[in-house]
Enzyme design. Structure first.
Site, PDB file in Angstrom:
ATOM      1  N   ARG A 128     -10.868   6.143   5.602  1.00  0.00           N
ATOM      2  CA  ARG A 128     -12.172   6.742   5.940  1.00  0.00           C
ATOM      3  C   ARG A 128     -12.391   8.091   5.273  1.00  0.00           C
ATOM      4  O   ARG A 128     -11.457   8.821   5.010  1.00  0.00           O
ATOM      5  CB  ARG A 128     -12.246   6.986   7.455  1.00  0.00           C
ATOM      6  CG  ARG A 128     -12.558   5.773   8.221  1.00  0.00           C
ATOM      7  CD  ARG A 128     -13.050   6.127   9.602  1.00  0.00           C
ATOM      8  NE  ARG A 128     -12.005   6.570  10.505  1.00  0.00           N
ATOM      9  CZ  ARG A 128     -12.239   7.079  11.705  1.00  0.00           C
ATOM     10  NH1 ARG A 128     -13.488   7.213  12.121  1.00  0.00           N
ATOM     11  NH2 ARG A 128     -11.256   7.445  12.486  1.00  0.00           N
TER      12      ARG A 128
ATOM     13  N   GLY B 146       0.871  -1.181   0.000  1.00  0.00           N
ATOM     14  CA  GLY B 146       0.000   0.000   0.000  1.00  0.00           C
ATOM     15  C   GLY B 146       0.902   1.223   0.000  1.00  0.00           C
ATOM     16  O   GLY B 146       1.479   1.568   1.027  1.00  0.00           O
TER      17      GLY B 146
ATOM     18  N   HIS C 172      -9.044  -0.314  18.406  1.00  0.00           N
ATOM     19  CA  HIS C 172      -8.792   1.012  17.825  1.00  0.00           C
ATOM     20  C   HIS C 172     -10.120   1.542  17.295  1.00  0.00           C
ATOM     21  O   HIS C 172     -10.401   1.507  16.112  1.00  0.00           O
ATOM     22  CB  HIS C 172      -7.778   0.864  16.692  1.00  0.00           C
ATOM     23  CG  HIS C 172      -7.329   2.172  16.115  1.00  0.00           C
ATOM     24  ND1 HIS C 172      -6.924   3.234  16.872  1.00  0.00           N
ATOM     25  CD2 HIS C 172      -7.210   2.574  14.823  1.00  0.00           C
ATOM     26  CE1 HIS C 172      -6.570   4.228  16.080  1.00  0.00           C
ATOM     27  NE2 HIS C 172      -6.750   3.855  14.831  1.00  0.00           N
TER      28      HIS C 172
ATOM     29  N   ARG D 169      -1.499  10.597  20.402  1.00  0.00           N
ATOM     30  CA  ARG D 169      -2.551  11.631  20.337  1.00  0.00           C
ATOM     31  C   ARG D 169      -2.858  12.119  21.751  1.00  0.00           C
ATOM     32  O   ARG D 169      -2.917  13.320  22.012  1.00  0.00           O
ATOM     33  CB  ARG D 169      -3.815  11.055  19.686  1.00  0.00           C
ATOM     34  CG  ARG D 169      -3.665  10.939  18.183  1.00  0.00           C
ATOM     35  CD  ARG D 169      -4.950  10.536  17.482  1.00  0.00           C
ATOM     36  NE  ARG D 169      -4.770  10.618  16.043  1.00  0.00           N
ATOM     37  CZ  ARG D 169      -5.257   9.740  15.174  1.00  0.00           C
ATOM     38  NH1 ARG D 169      -5.969   8.715  15.582  1.00  0.00           N
ATOM     39  NH2 ARG D 169      -5.031   9.904  13.881  1.00  0.00           N
TER      40      ARG D 169
ATOM     41  N   THR E 151      -4.100  -1.401   8.170  1.00  0.00           N
ATOM     42  CA  THR E 151      -5.408  -1.222   7.528  1.00  0.00           C
ATOM     43  C   THR E 151      -6.533  -1.393   8.537  1.00  0.00           C
ATOM     44  O   THR E 151      -6.539  -2.341   9.321  1.00  0.00           O
ATOM     45  CB  THR E 151      -5.554  -2.254   6.379  1.00  0.00           C
ATOM     46  OG1 THR E 151      -4.473  -2.074   5.474  1.00  0.00           O
ATOM     47  CG2 THR E 151      -6.878  -2.092   5.646  1.00  0.00           C
TER      48      THR E 151
HETATM   49  N1  APR Z   1      -2.654  -4.480  -2.747  1.00  0.00           N
HETATM   50  C1  APR Z   1      -1.808  -3.445  -2.574  1.00  0.00           C
HETATM   51  N2  APR Z   1      -2.211  -2.179  -2.407  1.00  0.00           N
HETATM   52  C2  APR Z   1      -3.517  -1.931  -2.457  1.00  0.00           C
HETATM   53  C3  APR Z   1      -4.480  -2.953  -2.638  1.00  0.00           C
HETATM   54  C4  APR Z   1      -3.996  -4.287  -2.801  1.00  0.00           C
HETATM   55  N3  APR Z   1      -4.826  -5.320  -2.971  1.00  0.00           N
HETATM   56  N4  APR Z   1      -5.710  -2.385  -2.621  1.00  0.00           N
HETATM   57  C5  APR Z   1      -5.533  -1.062  -2.438  1.00  0.00           C
HETATM   58  N5  APR Z   1      -4.214  -0.794  -2.337  1.00  0.00           N
HETATM   59  C6  APR Z   1      -3.553   0.498  -2.145  1.00  0.00           C
HETATM   60  C7  APR Z   1      -4.233   1.654  -2.882  1.00  0.00           C
HETATM   61  O1  APR Z   1      -3.919   1.626  -4.272  1.00  0.00           O
HETATM   62  C8  APR Z   1      -3.631   2.860  -2.163  1.00  0.00           C
HETATM   63  O2  APR Z   1      -2.466   3.341  -2.807  1.00  0.00           O
HETATM   64  O3  APR Z   1      -3.586   0.903  -0.789  1.00  0.00           O
HETATM   65  C9  APR Z   1      -3.269   2.304  -0.773  1.00  0.00           C
HETATM   66  C10 APR Z   1      -4.023   2.974   0.351  1.00  0.00           C
HETATM   67  O4  APR Z   1      -3.600   4.281   0.423  1.00  0.00           O
HETATM   68  P1  APR Z   1      -4.548   5.524   0.779  1.00  0.00           P
HETATM   69  O5  APR Z   1      -5.819   5.424   0.005  1.00  0.00           O
HETATM   70  O6  APR Z   1      -3.733   6.755   0.678  1.00  0.00           O
HETATM   71  O7  APR Z   1      -4.955   5.239   2.298  1.00  0.00           O
HETATM   72  P2  APR Z   1      -4.086   5.539   3.608  1.00  0.00           P
HETATM   73  O8  APR Z   1      -4.438   6.866   4.147  1.00  0.00           O
HETATM   74  O9  APR Z   1      -2.660   5.226   3.340  1.00  0.00           O
HETATM   75  O10 APR Z   1      -4.712   4.462   4.614  1.00  0.00           O
HETATM   76  C11 APR Z   1      -4.514   3.071   4.393  1.00  0.00           C
HETATM   77  O11 APR Z   1      -4.453   2.590   6.732  1.00  0.00           O
HETATM   78  O12 APR Z   1      -4.806   3.927   8.566  1.00  0.00           O
HETATM   79  C12 APR Z   1      -5.365   2.979   7.718  1.00  0.00           C
HETATM   80  O13 APR Z   1      -7.727   3.461   7.775  1.00  0.00           O
HETATM   81  C13 APR Z   1      -6.565   3.534   6.989  1.00  0.00           C
HETATM   82  O14 APR Z   1      -7.326   1.447   6.111  1.00  0.00           O
HETATM   83  C14 APR Z   1      -6.617   2.633   5.794  1.00  0.00           C
HETATM   84  C15 APR Z   1      -5.151   2.302   5.531  1.00  0.00           C
END
Ligand code: APR
Length: 311
Positions: free
Chosen positions: A81, A8, A174, A150, A118
């Protein structure tokens, strides 16, 4: 050099990469399903290195096999979110993603330690554990450190003191039912229960519980990432450098605190094997009850996953 893969390459993942690079903690691989995103973020971060003076390897790829021989795999893949959403609203989408990502971790990095980020993360950690079949101590969730920092920030703001002189302990899932422990939270070693009125402490507890939502309310298109990423980087450092620090993390409980078969936030010793030890604090009945209520909330979400046939 040790190897850390971050799955991610979004806001949290790329911030973790940068913090790890800045502290030269490990070689870093960013993986994502969106072509170009992990490559671009890794290259951009690599190009900052001559000024920021880190010489770790930074690579990005959509090929999950690049995670082979990782010591730690951080999972941030999924959706974040938006205003009005709870962490549990992410369940259906993120569960499918985490199941498929976990299968890949089991295939390519069977000896790694997984840090789940996540959301809803206590449940996603459970799903990763069940999907990979990893040893219990090798799957750990990031939440308690974030909730604690926090809490510390708000205490420091209230007293006008440096955050460095504060400590905090937040247990539980959480979510809105997390359990900040004022008795175990201090300013210069003095419990805040001796320094603040109950009313002021309750306000800080409430703000901590809603801390994630406060940021979502400002950002609107996503959720917090600097503080979550800082918390993840701290966990990675503890594991990679075998620090054996005691930090609140989401760990699988086998009867500790009277909770069985769930991931819930508790103080753990983090070291090279992952969760080296679960530390059992003495809780007063009110704190214990709050922890159990929080654990029940986690259990309810796991049951939803079971109903959906995902676990
Ligand atoms: N494999 C790899 N990456 C993926 C997949 C997958 N199957 N599905 C989605 N992604 C990637 C998306 O392409 C995106 O780049 O996961 C990334 C998530 O990044 P953001 O949308 O920026 O989200 P972010 O703020 O990083 O949060 C990610 O962490 O804190 C938690 O609640 C938050 O669940 C969320 C996670």
């Amino acid at each position: 050099m040790r190897k850390v893969t971050i799955i991610g390459a979004g806001n949290v993942g790329s911030s973790v990469a940068l913090y790890l690079a800045e502290h030269k903690i490990a070689d870093i691989y960013l993986v994502d399903v969106v072509a170009g995103l992990p490559e671009g973020k890794a290259l951009d971060a690599e190009e900052a290195a001559p000024i920021r003076r880190y010489d770790v390897e930074l690579r990005g790829s959509t090929d999950f096999s690049c995670m082979v021989e990782s010591d730690v795999v951080v999972i941030t893949a999924g959706i974040a979110r938006r205003p009005g959403m709870s962490r549990d609203d992410l369940l259906n989408t993120n569960a499918k993603i985490i199941k498929s990502v976990s299968e890949k971790v089991a295939a390519y990095a069977p000896n790694s330690i997984i840090i789940m980020v996540t959301n809803p993360l206590d449940v996603m950690a459970y799903l990763a554990l069940k999907t990979t079949g990893f040893a219990l101590k090798k799957v750990v969730g990031m939440a308690g450190i974030l909730d604690s920092i926090r809490f510390r920030s708000f205490v420091a703001q209230k007293f006008g003191v440096s955050v460095i002189d504060t400590t905090a302990m937040v247990l539980g899932g959480h979510g809105d039912s997390m359990v900040p422990l004022p008795r175990y939270s201090t300013v210069a070693g003095i419990p805040i229960t001796e320094l603040m009125s109950k009313d002021d402490i309750d306000k800080i507890i409430e703000r901590t519980r809603k801390g994630g939502a406060e940021i979502v309310g400002y950002l609107k298109t996503g959720s917090a990432y600097y503080a979550p990423a800082a918390a993840v980087a701290k966990m990675v450092e503890c594991i990679v450098r075998d620090k054996r620090r005691i930090l609140p993390c989401s760990a699988y409980l086998k009867g500790e605190y009277g909770i069985e078969g769930l991931f819930v936030g508790v103080p753990v010793m983090l070291g090279k094997n992952g969760v080296e030890k679960i530390v059992e604090l003495e809780l007063i009945p009110e704190e214990r009850e709050a922890l159990h209520t929080s654990a029940s909330a986690v259990r309810t979400v796991i049951e939803k996953l079971e109903d959906l046939g995902i676990i």
